[in-house]
Design an enzyme around this catalytic site. Structure first.
Site, PDB file in Angstrom:
ATOM      1  CG  HIS A 182      35.661  60.674  11.786  1.00 38.82           C
ATOM      2  ND1 HIS A 182      35.862  60.418  13.123  1.00 38.82           N
ATOM      3  CD2 HIS A 182      36.045  61.975  11.595  1.00 38.82           C
ATOM      4  CE1 HIS A 182      36.341  61.497  13.712  1.00 38.82           C
ATOM      5  NE2 HIS A 182      36.467  62.454  12.814  1.00 38.82           N
ATOM      6  CB  CYS A 256      35.442  53.894  15.899  1.00 39.11           C
ATOM      7  SG  CYS A 256      36.587  55.136  16.493  1.00 39.11           S
ATOM      8  NE  ARG A 265      40.444  53.369  17.337  1.00 41.12           N
ATOM      9  CZ  ARG A 265      39.711  53.813  18.341  1.00 41.12           C
ATOM     10  NH1 ARG A 265      38.604  53.160  18.676  1.00 41.12           N
ATOM     11  NH2 ARG A 265      40.066  54.890  19.012  1.00 41.12           N
TER      12      ARG A 265
END
Length: 276
Positions: A182, A256, A265
């Site tokens: 994340h 991300c 990305r």
């Protein structure tokens, strides 16, 4: 000028009921707006603070459990192993490359599933889905985080772990050891990987040994469906000038970008330099 009785001035009397109804509606509207604002604020606090606190605590505990177990028990070398530790797999410099298929299911920071990516080689042995099998350290970022098999949000990434794309190489093996994490919320382990520069050190410790990689290339932005970045020999399908032409022992980090968005990305590539 006199005003006769017949020429009376009309007087308009407003009803009090209408005023009260309008004020009540205005008050209810204000109350609703304030309530919605508080709920949104609580949701933001939960996402940006509470999920990070919970995930980081779990990740730290998992690292402690792993390293305590590894310090007490001997390395696993009997074939019941973890990605990168099973016999028959060769370290850099020999052996076959691992498959490079992406994991099933999309996740924040991951490249979507694409079975066509696989080279046909047998994937690395998997650890139990509920547990981690390695510890990733990035000194420049002060990051220490567990690595678990898979890139599922619920069972891996939302717990503050970094996820290993199933079908890609194990740590230290010829091929591409590809990871997702994340960028924001749930521990956000990869929030600052955009700060990595060529030559930065990254280590991956498993029960058997520690692998040291050095950052080589950074791809600032690509499509979420750019599966080329996690192939055995990684190369972007969207921006072909980024990537490699020859087999090697690669480490890929994906997340991300930009922050608080999943539109694109960010990819960091590193190469294996030592095994200890």
């Amino acid at each position: 000028m006199r005003v006769t009785q017949r020429e009376r001035v009309p007087v308009v009397v407003q009803g009090r009921g209408r005023c009260r109804t309008g004020a009540r509606a205005l008050w209810l509207g204000a109350e609703t707006a304030v309530t919605c604002g508080v709920l949104i604020l609580l949701l933001v606090v939960h996402q940006l603070w509470w999920t990070n606190r919970e995930a980081r605590a779990e990740a730290r505990e998992q690292v402690s459990v792993l390293e305590r177990e590894w310090d007490i028990s001997p390395p696993v070398r009997d074939g019941g192993g973890l990605p990168g530790d099973s016999p028959g797999e060769s370290d850099v410099g020999g052996g076959e490359g691992e498959g490079a298929g992406a994991g099933a299911g999309e996740s924040s920071g991951s490249v979507p599933s694409a079975s066509s990516v696989s080279s046909g080689a047998s994937p690395a042995a998997s650890s139990p889905s509920s547990g981690a099998f390695a510890v990733l350290r990035i000194p420049r970022l002060g990051l220490t985080v567990p690595v678990a098999e898979g890139v599922s949000k619920r069972s891996v990434l939302d717990r503050g772990y970094v996820g290993h794309y199933p079908g890609t190489a194990g740590p230290g093996r010829v091929g591409n050891f590809a990871l997702a994490g994340h960028r924001n919320t749930h521990g956000e382990p990869f929030r600052y990987i955009d700060r990595l520069r060529g030559g930065d050190r990254i280590s991956v410790r498993t029960r058997a040994r520690t692998y040291v990689y050095r950052v080589d290339l950074v791809l600032p932005s690509t499509s979420p469906r750019d599966v080329g970045v996690i192939r055995d020999v990684p190369r972007s399908l969207v921006r072909p000038s980024y990537g490699y032409d020859a087999p090697g022992a690669y480490l890929t980090l994906t997340t991300c970008t930009p922050e608080f968005s999943s539109a694109y990305r960010l990819v960091v590539w590193a190469k294996l330099v030592s095994t200890g």
